[in-house]
Design a protein around this motif. Structure first.
Motif, PDB file in Angstrom:
ATOM      1  N   THR A  71       0.964  -1.276  -0.001  1.00  0.00           N
ATOM      2  CA  THR A  71      -0.089   0.083   0.153  1.00  0.00           C
ATOM      3  C   THR A  71       0.821   1.331  -0.075  1.00  0.00           C
ATOM      4  O   THR A  71       0.320   2.451  -0.461  1.00  0.00           O
ATOM      5  CB  THR A  71      -0.903  -0.121   1.274  1.00  0.00           C
ATOM      6  OG1 THR A  71      -0.194  -0.262   2.456  1.00  0.00           O
ATOM      7  CG2 THR A  71      -1.872  -1.125   0.981  1.00  0.00           C
ATOM      8  N   THR A  72       2.178   0.977   0.449  1.00  0.00           N
ATOM      9  CA  THR A  72       3.225   2.208   0.418  1.00  0.00           C
ATOM     10  C   THR A  72       4.254   1.788  -0.141  1.00  0.00           C
ATOM     11  O   THR A  72       4.934   0.721  -0.095  1.00  0.00           O
ATOM     12  CB  THR A  72       3.560   2.828   1.655  1.00  0.00           C
ATOM     13  OG1 THR A  72       2.102   3.213   2.304  1.00  0.00           O
ATOM     14  CG2 THR A  72       4.481   4.111   1.725  1.00  0.00           C
ATOM     15  N   ARG A 104      -0.164   4.618  -2.477  1.00  0.00           N
ATOM     16  CA  ARG A 104       0.595   5.787  -2.033  1.00  0.00           C
ATOM     17  C   ARG A 104       1.972   5.541  -2.163  1.00  0.00           C
ATOM     18  O   ARG A 104       2.631   4.410  -2.234  1.00  0.00           O
ATOM     19  CB  ARG A 104       0.418   5.498  -0.430  1.00  0.00           C
ATOM     20  CG  ARG A 104       1.509   6.513   0.549  1.00  0.00           C
ATOM     21  CD  ARG A 104       1.144   6.452   1.896  1.00  0.00           C
ATOM     22  NE  ARG A 104      -0.174   6.665   2.260  1.00  0.00           N
ATOM     23  CZ  ARG A 104      -1.005   6.165   2.521  1.00  0.00           C
ATOM     24  NH1 ARG A 104      -0.794   4.743   2.687  1.00  0.00           N
ATOM     25  NH2 ARG A 104      -2.184   6.625   3.249  1.00  0.00           N
ATOM     26  N   LEU A 154      -1.334  11.282  -1.180  1.00  0.00           N
ATOM     27  CA  LEU A 154      -0.980  10.119  -1.778  1.00  0.00           C
ATOM     28  C   LEU A 154       0.636  10.106  -2.322  1.00  0.00           C
ATOM     29  O   LEU A 154       1.248   8.884  -2.338  1.00  0.00           O
ATOM     30  CB  LEU A 154      -1.925   9.842  -2.606  1.00  0.00           C
ATOM     31  CG  LEU A 154      -1.986   8.239  -2.854  1.00  0.00           C
ATOM     32  CD1 LEU A 154      -2.650   7.630  -1.248  1.00  0.00           C
ATOM     33  CD2 LEU A 154      -3.177   8.159  -3.921  1.00  0.00           C
ATOM     34  N   ARG A 323       6.622   7.588   9.952  1.00  0.00           N
ATOM     35  CA  ARG A 323       5.052   7.739   9.806  1.00  0.00           C
ATOM     36  C   ARG A 323       4.210   6.821  10.730  1.00  0.00           C
ATOM     37  O   ARG A 323       3.955   5.560  10.262  1.00  0.00           O
ATOM     38  CB  ARG A 323       4.663   7.198   8.221  1.00  0.00           C
ATOM     39  CG  ARG A 323       5.141   8.004   7.156  1.00  0.00           C
ATOM     40  CD  ARG A 323       4.623   9.391   6.973  1.00  0.00           C
ATOM     41  NE  ARG A 323       2.887   9.211   6.926  1.00  0.00           N
ATOM     42  CZ  ARG A 323       2.465   9.253   5.576  1.00  0.00           C
ATOM     43  NH1 ARG A 323       3.407   9.467   4.481  1.00  0.00           N
ATOM     44  NH2 ARG A 323       1.143   8.989   5.324  1.00  0.00           N
ATOM     45  N   ASP A 325       1.327   6.966  11.375  1.00  0.00           N
ATOM     46  CA  ASP A 325       0.044   6.592  10.716  1.00  0.00           C
ATOM     47  C   ASP A 325       0.009   5.390   9.827  1.00  0.00           C
ATOM     48  O   ASP A 325      -1.232   4.933   9.218  1.00  0.00           O
ATOM     49  CB  ASP A 325      -0.624   7.757  10.087  1.00  0.00           C
ATOM     50  CG  ASP A 325       0.512   8.377   8.906  1.00  0.00           C
ATOM     51  OD1 ASP A 325       1.706   8.194   8.860  1.00  0.00           O
ATOM     52  OD2 ASP A 325      -0.175   8.731   7.845  1.00  0.00           O
ATOM     53  N   LEU A 326       1.091   4.758   9.442  1.00  0.00           N
ATOM     54  CA  LEU A 326       1.412   3.762   8.553  1.00  0.00           C
ATOM     55  C   LEU A 326       1.845   2.348   9.406  1.00  0.00           C
ATOM     56  O   LEU A 326       2.049   2.440  10.333  1.00  0.00           O
ATOM     57  CB  LEU A 326       2.124   4.075   7.297  1.00  0.00           C
ATOM     58  CG  LEU A 326       2.031   5.070   6.492  1.00  0.00           C
ATOM     59  CD1 LEU A 326       2.972   5.353   5.514  1.00  0.00           C
ATOM     60  CD2 LEU A 326       0.572   5.155   6.081  1.00  0.00           C
ATOM     61  N   ALA A 334      -3.930   5.592   9.211  1.00  0.00           N
ATOM     62  CA  ALA A 334      -4.549   5.709   7.818  1.00  0.00           C
ATOM     63  C   ALA A 334      -5.178   4.345   7.673  1.00  0.00           C
ATOM     64  O   ALA A 334      -4.577   3.359   8.090  1.00  0.00           O
ATOM     65  CB  ALA A 334      -3.326   5.923   6.781  1.00  0.00           C
ATOM     66  N   ASP A 336      -5.096   1.966   5.577  1.00  0.00           N
ATOM     67  CA  ASP A 336      -4.581   1.119   4.669  1.00  0.00           C
ATOM     68  C   ASP A 336      -4.584  -0.275   5.287  1.00  0.00           C
ATOM     69  O   ASP A 336      -4.024  -0.902   6.241  1.00  0.00           O
ATOM     70  CB  ASP A 336      -2.965   1.444   4.606  1.00  0.00           C
ATOM     71  CG  ASP A 336      -2.774   2.655   3.890  1.00  0.00           C
ATOM     72  OD1 ASP A 336      -3.677   3.465   3.537  1.00  0.00           O
ATOM     73  OD2 ASP A 336      -1.569   3.042   3.852  1.00  0.00           O
ATOM     74  N   ALA A 372      -5.980   4.316   2.131  1.00  0.00           N
ATOM     75  CA  ALA A 372      -6.486   5.683   2.816  1.00  0.00           C
ATOM     76  C   ALA A 372      -7.885   5.678   2.747  1.00  0.00           C
ATOM     77  O   ALA A 372      -8.746   6.522   2.301  1.00  0.00           O
ATOM     78  CB  ALA A 372      -5.780   6.758   1.779  1.00  0.00           C
TER      79      ALA A 372
END
Length: 428
Positions: A71-72, A104, A154, A323, A325-326, A334, A336, A372
């Motif tokens: 996802t990232t 992302r 993103l 991050r 949030d990840l 986020a 994800d 996201a």
């Protein structure tokens, strides 16, 4: 039965068609078009792909990253078939593709100040062109200014200088300073080959990690694939700097190398994230191979667990990017999310979902992906992307690329001589 977990974070994500297969059995690389011969350099290297083909390969690869639950992504593609650097224009197109698919990304055109050359007598040398290195860095800075934190956050920017042995101290030091000033990550492939070790030692009289420390390159912003060719002192220097080693076990195992070793390095405080760096861009497969190699290198008394590899593929990448949030499912993170099918017959009996995943699942078991909060894949289908059609196009593009290999291969043999079949083909 399904595992619902955070998306995987790929710090060295393949954004290419599958050229890695050309290096699997066809060695040494310098005889197989992986290094430019002197006459090709003097003739003037050319772009072997059109802008349209470059745009397609990014979109094709991005879709496969999503298909594998990534996802990232921080993309990586080969510079072997480029005239020199990647360009801001192709990465502007890549940003549009990523945003359209919902992936992302951290993007930045790869740039270099040097390259390897095979002389007529087969001698391997390194040539440095500092002016081109400066121009590549300037172009990358302009890309960061134009594209960082766009498409609703993103798309972020990064700096992507090529392999460590192709740089001068002044240029790498400036690159690290720019990364600090812009607040972006900087990824540099290093500690990954005997050739690199020998080149750095010959040029600077020290080890790769020591040299980067001495010039002030290492910091918490630095992402360093692969870490397999350095000693414990070099890894200690990297750990003390706060930099992250990007563990890519599949591609390195294919070439007979492994991180030495996972458990001890984590205990020593080395920050580790995961990357794919080859086809297939399968993070689950990389976790499996990372687990096995970690146990081979560490021995039975220092065996990493399935959860250790899963943590590095999620939390490790998030922490490397600063991050929180990840890489996790919690309030404020986020959305994800990947849904992985654990009921498939090839998994056998599953009691612990993480152990089952790392024991016998693969990227094709990823069924649904949210990034996201947006559902970007449902039951293996990505809206607006036809996998069968894209695969056919990728195959045709690959064949056109392979057909050009004699031009930039030492002594210019025919394609059939560069890449012979595993077994002799006979016809009756």
């Amino acid at each position: 039965m399904a595992l619902i977990g955070p998306g995987f974070i790929d710090l060295d994500a393949l954004s290419d068609i599958d050229t890695g297969v050309l290096g699997l059995d066809h060695q040494p690389g310098w005889k197989k078009g992986r290094v430019w011969p002197r006459d090709y350099v003097e003739e003037g290297p050319v772009e072997m792909l059109t802008p349209e083909e470059l745009a397609f390969q990014k979109r094709y690869a991005f879709a496969h990253l999503i298909r594998n639950g990534i996802t990232t992504a921080l993309p990586i593609a080969s510079l072997f078939y480029r005239a020199w650097n990647e360009t801001p224009e192709e990465f502007a197109s890549a940003a549009e593709s990523a945003a359209d698919l919902g992936l992302r990304v951290y993007l930045g055109p790869a740039f270099r100040a040097g390259h390897s050359v095979i002389e007529a007598d087969g001698t391997l040398t390194v040539e440095i062109d500092a002016a081109r290195g400066r121009a590549g860095l300037d172009a990358a800075i302009a890309f960061c200014a134009a594209h960082d934190n766009t498409h609703g956050g993103l798309v972020r920017a990064m700096l992507a200088p090529d392999r460590v042995e192709y740089w001068t101290a002044d240029l790498l030091k400036r690159t690290a300073g720019v990364a600090r000033d812009l607040g972006v990550p900087v990824r540099l492939h290093c500690c990954q080959s005997t050739f690199e070790v020998e080149t750095i030692r010959r040029s600077f009289g020290t080890g790769s990690a020591e040299w980067r420390h001495d010039i002030g390159f290492l910091s918490e912003r630095a992402l360093l694939p692969h870490g397999t060719h350095t000693d414990r002192e070099g890894l200690r220097i990297i750990a003390d700097s706060g930099a992250t080693v990007v563990h890519c076990p599949l591609v390195m195992a294919r070439h007979g190398a492994a991180l030495n070793h996972f458990g001890d390095l984590r205990r020593a405080g080395l920050r580790l994230g995961m990357g794919t760096d080859t086809w297939p861009p399968d993070m689950i497969l990389n976790m499996q191979i990372g687990l096995m190699l970690g146990r081979v290198m560490g021995g039975e008394l220092d065996s990493p667990s399935s959860a250790d590899l899963y943590d590095v593929a999620t939390l490790g990448g998030a922490d490397a990017r600063g991050r929180p949030d990840l890489g996790r499912l919690q309030a404020g993170a986020a959305a994800d999310i990947v849904v992985i099918d654990l009921a498939a017959h090839h998994l056998g009996q599953v009691r612990d979902p993480i152990a089952g995943l790392v024991a016998s699942a693969n990227g094709r078991d990823v069924r649904t992906v949210f990034i996201a909060g947006r559902r970007v894949m449902s039951e293996g289908t990505i809206p607006g992307f036809d996998f069968a059609e894209a695969h056919a196009r990728a195959g045709a593009q690959f064949e056109r690329l392979v057909a050009q290999y004699p031009r930039r291969t030492w002594r210019h043999p025919a394609v059939q001589s560069i890449f012979p079949p595993s077994y002799e083909v006979t016809r009756t």
